[in-house]
Design a protein around this motif. Sequence first.
Motif, short mmCIF file in Angstrom:
data_model
loop_
_atom_site.label_atom_id
_atom_site.label_comp_id
_atom_site.label_asym_id
_atom_site.label_seq_id
_atom_site.Cartn_x
_atom_site.Cartn_y
_atom_site.Cartn_z
N PRO A 72 1.20 -1.35 0.45
CA PRO A 72 -0.12 -0.07 0.07
C PRO A 72 0.82 1.15 0.23
O PRO A 72 0.52 2.39 -0.51
CB PRO A 72 -1.04 -0.41 1.36
N GLN A 73 2.16 1.13 1.15
CA GLN A 73 2.64 2.82 0.43
C GLN A 73 3.56 2.38 -0.70
O GLN A 73 3.73 3.90 -1.05
CB GLN A 73 3.92 2.69 2.19
N ASP A 74 3.78 1.72 -1.05
CA ASP A 74 4.75 1.78 -2.68
C ASP A 74 3.03 2.61 -3.70
O ASP A 74 3.43 3.15 -4.17
CB ASP A 74 4.92 0.53 -2.82
N ALA A 75 2.25 2.31 -3.06
CA ALA A 75 1.24 2.83 -3.99
C ALA A 75 0.82 4.57 -3.60
O ALA A 75 0.94 5.15 -4.76
CB ALA A 75 -0.05 2.26 -3.65
N ARG A 76 0.56 4.66 -2.39
CA ARG A 76 0.95 5.74 -1.97
C ARG A 76 1.43 7.10 -2.35
O ARG A 76 1.70 7.94 -2.73
CB ARG A 76 0.80 6.05 -0.26
N ASP A 77 3.45 6.09 -2.67
CA ASP A 77 4.54 7.38 -3.01
C ASP A 77 4.01 7.22 -4.44
O ASP A 77 4.80 8.16 -5.10
CB ASP A 77 5.94 5.23 -2.84
N SER A 78 3.62 6.95 -5.29
CA SER A 78 3.69 6.77 -6.67
C SER A 78 2.37 8.06 -6.93
O SER A 78 2.13 8.71 -7.78
CB SER A 78 2.75 4.97 -7.03
#
Length: 387
Positions: free
Chosen positions: A239-245
């Motif tokens: 999920p944090q990888d998606a937020r970072d995107s």
Amino acid sequence: MTESPENVPAYRTIRMSPPHAPVAALADLEAWQARDPYPEVRGAGPAFGIAYELEHGGWRLRPHFGDPDPQDARDSLAGYFRSEAHEAEQAGDDTRKAALLAAAERLDWEPIDEVTVLGTRHRVVRCERFIRTGPDGPEPPRPSDPDPCPPGLSHREPDPADGFVIDPIAVTGLSEGILKLELLGLVHPVGPIDREVKEDGIQAAHSHPGGVLLPPVFMVAERTAFGWQPSTAAVAKTPQDARDSITFALRVMDPVRRALGTEQRAEYLRAAEELDRTRADSLDVAGRHLRVVRVERLVRIGPDGPEGPRRSDHSTQPPFRVHDQQLRAQGLIPDDEDEERPLELTPEMEEMNRLMEAESERRRKLLAEHEQRHRGRPRKAKKSRRR
């Protein structure tokens, strides 16, 4: 003839057992509870990667599973063989080097989905992606989904699918087993579809009737007047990888591609900072509504292992060497290396580079601060015992 339970092949079995670990039990409960607010399951298209067959059974995934095009996976396999050939050369193993380079060269010219090298089978593997949705839209991440990295550093987190073993007889939780049954029953997407896609789906249900669930991935969707649409084609491992995107788009991509003014840029920057602070799964900015969405993945299994690309999984480009020849024939790549001219940057490209350098510097500082905190974390002093 009806098969008795004793004669059912291993790849068609689903072994379920109540989870014993607290975290696994919570994940199983959340999976079951998600069926109420998000009762509908929709197909999100296929993805591809590489797996190799294990001597003791099963297939192990190589890193970076999730290419949108089967040719991307084939090119990745060729790159892997060349990397292994370099290591063989360093070790002085000319026989191994020659076999690996021959396989890479073949993949450069032919769109093949399986190759055996030095006794090991390597295959392009297909997975189908699904999203649960309901009246409120697509399902966001669940509390039990691993999400360990702080904002801006998710690229350092390993992919849970790297090294994953596709083993159809592995025991699953009750909710996961039920989900597997549900997804195996979705032979083709709902609604108007291409005839070839439908026929391939029906064929796959017969040729590869079993299945294995991969760790979920995450993507970003945006609510529009036409419903929820993918914000980008990128897929995130956490999920944090998606937020970072999302924050990368707000800080770097959107100001240029949306031609934002000064006030709008400031609004996008504030939204990025808010998302970093709250680590929320949804964000409202400038009239837009974005959400991090959870994506399930299923690999179909047959008597010979995991399913490869289907006839209807058309690649957007041919193998590397063939594509190179085509571009040279069209004059898009000069035959003489000396004829290559430096790329002339447009003002938009220069602005994008400037914003990207600023974002890279910001993330470098985040990493340095994170490592400093980790190094400076004091150890707990042992309490002395008085006698």
